[in-house]
Design an enzyme around this catalytic site. Structure first.
Site, PDB file in Angstrom:
ATOM      1  N   THR A  19       0.816  -1.232   0.000  1.00 31.70           N
ATOM      2  CA  THR A  19       0.000   0.000   0.000  1.00 31.70           C
ATOM      3  C   THR A  19       0.845   1.276   0.000  1.00 31.70           C
ATOM      4  O   THR A  19       0.313   2.359   0.241  1.00 31.70           O
ATOM      5  CB  THR A  19      -0.936   0.036   1.231  1.00 31.70           C
ATOM      6  OG1 THR A  19      -0.123   0.060   2.417  1.00 31.70           O
ATOM      7  CG2 THR A  19      -1.868  -1.159   1.278  1.00 31.70           C
ATOM      8  N   TRP A  20       2.128   1.156  -0.270  1.00 30.47           N
ATOM      9  CA  TRP A  20       2.976   2.361  -0.277  1.00 30.47           C
ATOM     10  C   TRP A  20       2.556   3.242  -1.458  1.00 30.47           C
ATOM     11  O   TRP A  20       2.533   2.765  -2.593  1.00 30.47           O
ATOM     12  CB  TRP A  20       4.450   1.974  -0.390  1.00 30.47           C
ATOM     13  CG  TRP A  20       5.385   3.116  -0.120  1.00 30.47           C
ATOM     14  CD1 TRP A  20       5.076   4.323   0.449  1.00 30.47           C
ATOM     15  CD2 TRP A  20       6.788   3.150  -0.391  1.00 30.47           C
ATOM     16  NE1 TRP A  20       6.214   5.094   0.554  1.00 30.47           N
ATOM     17  CE2 TRP A  20       7.276   4.411   0.043  1.00 30.47           C
ATOM     18  CE3 TRP A  20       7.691   2.241  -0.955  1.00 30.47           C
ATOM     19  CZ2 TRP A  20       8.609   4.783  -0.070  1.00 30.47           C
ATOM     20  CZ3 TRP A  20       9.025   2.620  -1.063  1.00 30.47           C
ATOM     21  CH2 TRP A  20       9.476   3.874  -0.622  1.00 30.47           C
ATOM     22  N   ASP A  48      -0.262  -5.270   3.488  1.00 27.41           N
ATOM     23  CA  ASP A  48       0.874  -4.628   4.156  1.00 27.41           C
ATOM     24  C   ASP A  48       0.712  -3.118   4.119  1.00 27.41           C
ATOM     25  O   ASP A  48       0.530  -2.526   3.056  1.00 27.41           O
ATOM     26  CB  ASP A  48       2.173  -5.004   3.436  1.00 27.41           C
ATOM     27  CG  ASP A  48       3.362  -4.281   4.051  1.00 27.41           C
ATOM     28  OD1 ASP A  48       3.776  -4.708   5.144  1.00 27.41           O
ATOM     29  OD2 ASP A  48       3.847  -3.298   3.467  1.00 27.41           O
ATOM     30  N   TYR A  53       3.069   5.454   5.475  1.00 28.18           N
ATOM     31  CA  TYR A  53       2.507   5.610   4.130  1.00 28.18           C
ATOM     32  C   TYR A  53       1.383   6.648   4.117  1.00 28.18           C
ATOM     33  O   TYR A  53       0.350   6.486   4.766  1.00 28.18           O
ATOM     34  CB  TYR A  53       1.987   4.262   3.586  1.00 28.18           C
ATOM     35  CG  TYR A  53       3.056   3.174   3.514  1.00 28.18           C
ATOM     36  CD1 TYR A  53       4.410   3.485   3.525  1.00 28.18           C
ATOM     37  CD2 TYR A  53       2.715   1.830   3.434  1.00 28.18           C
ATOM     38  CE1 TYR A  53       5.386   2.508   3.467  1.00 28.18           C
ATOM     39  CE2 TYR A  53       3.688   0.832   3.371  1.00 28.18           C
ATOM     40  CZ  TYR A  53       5.018   1.187   3.399  1.00 28.18           C
ATOM     41  OH  TYR A  53       5.984   0.213   3.350  1.00 28.18           O
ATOM     42  N   TYR A 191       9.587  -7.176  -0.394  1.00 25.00           N
ATOM     43  CA  TYR A 191       8.920  -5.957  -0.882  1.00 25.00           C
ATOM     44  C   TYR A 191       9.512  -5.508  -2.211  1.00 25.00           C
ATOM     45  O   TYR A 191      10.601  -5.947  -2.592  1.00 25.00           O
ATOM     46  CB  TYR A 191       8.886  -4.857   0.184  1.00 25.00           C
ATOM     47  CG  TYR A 191      10.150  -4.103   0.543  1.00 25.00           C
ATOM     48  CD1 TYR A 191      10.742  -3.200  -0.336  1.00 25.00           C
ATOM     49  CD2 TYR A 191      10.698  -4.232   1.813  1.00 25.00           C
ATOM     50  CE1 TYR A 191      11.859  -2.469   0.021  1.00 25.00           C
ATOM     51  CE2 TYR A 191      11.831  -3.505   2.185  1.00 25.00           C
ATOM     52  CZ  TYR A 191      12.410  -2.625   1.281  1.00 25.00           C
ATOM     53  OH  TYR A 191      13.520  -1.903   1.642  1.00 25.00           O
TER      54      TYR A 191
HETATM   55  P1  NAP Z   1       6.332  -2.915  -6.393  1.00 24.40           P
HETATM   56  O1  NAP Z   1       5.245  -3.684  -5.780  1.00 24.40           O
HETATM   57  O2  NAP Z   1       7.558  -3.615  -6.848  1.00 24.40           O
HETATM   58  O3  NAP Z   1       5.809  -2.084  -7.645  1.00 24.40           O
HETATM   59  C1  NAP Z   1       4.653  -1.306  -7.623  1.00 24.40           C
HETATM   60  C2  NAP Z   1       4.447  -0.736  -9.024  1.00 24.40           C
HETATM   61  O4  NAP Z   1       4.273  -1.828  -9.926  1.00 24.40           O
HETATM   62  C3  NAP Z   1       3.225   0.138  -9.157  1.00 24.40           C
HETATM   63  O5  NAP Z   1       3.573   1.179 -10.032  1.00 24.40           O
HETATM   64  C4  NAP Z   1       2.195  -0.767  -9.813  1.00 24.40           C
HETATM   65  O6  NAP Z   1       1.294  -0.065 -10.664  1.00 24.40           O
HETATM   66  C5  NAP Z   1       3.069  -1.646 -10.645  1.00 24.40           C
HETATM   67  N1  NAP Z   1       2.462  -2.961 -10.866  1.00 24.40           N
HETATM   68  C6  NAP Z   1       1.921  -3.780  -9.929  1.00 24.40           C
HETATM   69  N2  NAP Z   1       1.451  -4.894 -10.491  1.00 24.40           N
HETATM   70  C7  NAP Z   1       1.695  -4.784 -11.833  1.00 24.40           C
HETATM   71  C8  NAP Z   1       1.427  -5.592 -12.941  1.00 24.40           C
HETATM   72  N3  NAP Z   1       0.811  -6.780 -12.817  1.00 24.40           N
HETATM   73  N4  NAP Z   1       1.818  -5.163 -14.167  1.00 24.40           N
HETATM   74  C9  NAP Z   1       2.447  -3.967 -14.319  1.00 24.40           C
HETATM   75  N5  NAP Z   1       2.715  -3.148 -13.295  1.00 24.40           N
HETATM   76  C10 NAP Z   1       2.343  -3.546 -12.054  1.00 24.40           C
HETATM   77  O7  NAP Z   1       6.861  -1.749  -5.430  1.00 24.40           O
HETATM   78  P2  NAP Z   1       6.533  -1.223  -3.950  1.00 24.40           P
HETATM   79  O8  NAP Z   1       5.215  -0.580  -3.883  1.00 24.40           O
HETATM   80  O9  NAP Z   1       7.723  -0.432  -3.550  1.00 24.40           O
HETATM   81  O10 NAP Z   1       6.574  -2.534  -3.033  1.00 24.40           O
HETATM   82  C11 NAP Z   1       5.427  -3.264  -2.691  1.00 24.40           C
HETATM   83  C12 NAP Z   1       5.012  -3.006  -1.249  1.00 24.40           C
HETATM   84  O11 NAP Z   1       6.045  -3.394  -0.341  1.00 24.40           O
HETATM   85  C13 NAP Z   1       4.795  -1.528  -0.911  1.00 24.40           C
HETATM   86  O12 NAP Z   1       3.588  -1.031  -1.430  1.00 24.40           O
HETATM   87  C14 NAP Z   1       4.859  -1.576   0.598  1.00 24.40           C
HETATM   88  O13 NAP Z   1       3.655  -2.081   1.130  1.00 24.40           O
HETATM   89  C15 NAP Z   1       6.009  -2.542   0.802  1.00 24.40           C
HETATM   90  N6  NAP Z   1       7.320  -1.861   0.933  1.00 24.40           N
HETATM   91  C16 NAP Z   1       7.961  -1.924   2.142  1.00 24.40           C
HETATM   92  C17 NAP Z   1       9.158  -1.271   2.329  1.00 24.40           C
HETATM   93  C18 NAP Z   1       9.844  -1.350   3.668  1.00 24.40           C
HETATM   94  O14 NAP Z   1      10.777  -0.591   3.915  1.00 24.40           O
HETATM   95  N7  NAP Z   1       9.429  -2.258   4.523  1.00 24.40           N
HETATM   96  C19 NAP Z   1       9.753  -0.563   1.280  1.00 24.40           C
HETATM   97  C20 NAP Z   1       9.117  -0.544   0.041  1.00 24.40           C
HETATM   98  C21 NAP Z   1       7.907  -1.200  -0.110  1.00 24.40           C
HETATM   99  P3  NAP Z   1      -0.191   0.414 -10.224  1.00 24.40           P
HETATM  100  O15 NAP Z   1      -0.111   0.812  -8.779  1.00 24.40           O
HETATM  101  O16 NAP Z   1      -0.475   1.516 -11.140  1.00 24.40           O
HETATM  102  O17 NAP Z   1      -1.134  -0.746 -10.422  1.00 24.40           O
END
Ligand code: NAP
Length: 277
Positions: A19-20, A48, A53, A191
């Site tokens: 949900t970031w 998550d 966020y 993540y």
């Molecule tokens: P991610 O999940 O690797 O990438 C998200 C991006 O990918 C968004 O732009 C999304 O687009 C796109 N996407 C998702 N599914 C897709 C698909 N099937 N086809 C094409 N594009 C797709 O990056 P993230 O948000 O950094 O990481 C995921 C989660 O991990 C976060 O939201 C957060 O909850 C957690 N996180 C934790 C930390 C930490 O420090 N603990 C750090 C970073 C992230 P749309 O949104 O436009 O659909």
């Protein structure tokens, strides 16, 4: 859905929703809520979030999305390091529960290491567990030496999960951290499995996905989930992305596909410090 059995005895789904970015910038509240609800419909029961966020806005969105469906969700949130003193953890958790409109978190994580001693944070988590406000606790962005220090902290070895950056372009943790976690029954939550979209343009991955008839995002999710004890939480605001991501659960990569990915993104041969986004 597949599950990981945590050391607490809880069953955590291996695939969920991040949900970031929800509640920030151009993110649309109604779209985010609809995506999270659709994700629950198709079985993505791990959600998550974090107090960080959207400065609480993402937790509010999650709260609205899961209203009336709390029992379908394995709910994870995170406390800021600067709030991770014993009283600070209690207060932060209370605020998160209010925004999430729930009485409990399934898992509460320390978002990254700060300057507050781990013993204080663990004591705060233990108190919350005693009150039933969190069902287990864990950490995020902890490298192997951090995990060892946590294990040396009174009560620290009750941690059930470590949420870390993991995808083919960030696989240094395979050298020591993933084996350490596996040996100590610590679940790994990967993540940014899609590297926030950056890996979608990789030509090797594009070729492999085209040959299999799936998308690059699905290939990446299947790659992360190939390892036992690893869950992942791709973030998708678009419903078609959520649908695609859920379907990735059925993909089992072949030895040839894995070798092609290793060729492009070689596994680590020595210790690489854990990266974070
Ligand atoms: P991610 O999940 O690797 O990438 C998200 C991006 O990918 C968004 O732009 C999304 O687009 C796109 N996407 C998702 N599914 C897709 C698909 N099937 N086809 C094409 N594009 C797709 O990056 P993230 O948000 O950094 O990481 C995921 C989660 O991990 C976060 O939201 C957060 O909850 C957690 N996180 C934790 C930390 C930490 O420090 N603990 C750090 C970073 C992230 P749309 O949104 O436009 O659909």
């Amino acid at each position: 859905m597949r599950y990981i059995e945590l050391s607490s005895g809880q069953a955590m789904p291996v695939l969920g929703q991040g949900t970031w970015g929800f509640g920030e910038g151009r993110s649309r509240r109604s779209g985010a809520i609809a995506s999270l609800r659709y994700g629950l419909d198709v079985g993505l029961g791990l959600i998550d979030t974090a107090e960080m966020y959207g400065d609480g806005a993402a937790e509010e969105i999650v709260g609205e999305a899961i209203a009336g469906r709390r029992d379908e969700v394995f709910l994870v949130s995170k406390v800021y390091p600067h709030n991770a003193s014993r009283p600070g953890v209690a207060a932060a958790c209370e605020r998160s529960l209010k925004r999430l409109q729930t009485d409990r978190l399934d898992l509460y994580l320390l978002h990254w290491r700060g300057s507050i001693p781990l013993a204080e944070t663990v004591a705060g988590f233990e108190a919350l567990m005693g009150q039933g406000k969190i069902l287990s606790f864990g950490v995020s962005n902890f490298d192997t030496p951090d995990m060892e220090e946590l294990w040396d902290t009174p009560g620290g070895s009750a941690a059930t999960a470590n949420q870390i950056l993991y995808n083919p372009s960030r696989r240094g943790c395979e050298f020591d951290l993933l084996p350490w976690c596996r040996n100590h029954q610590v679940a790994v939550m990967a993540y940014s499995p899609i590297e926030q979209g950056r890996l979608l343009r990789d030509q090797v991955l594009q070729r492999l996905a085209a040959a299999r008839g799936c998308t690059v995002a699905q290939l990446l999710i299947a790659w992360v989930l190939r390892r036992e004890g690893v869950a992942t939480i791709p973030k998708a605001e678009r419903i078609e992305h959520v649908r695609e991501n859920a379907a990735a659960l059925n993909i089992v990569l072949t030895a040839e596909e894995l070798a092609a990915i290793d060729h492009k993104f070689p596994p680590p041969r020595h210790k690489v410090p854990l990266e974070m986004l």
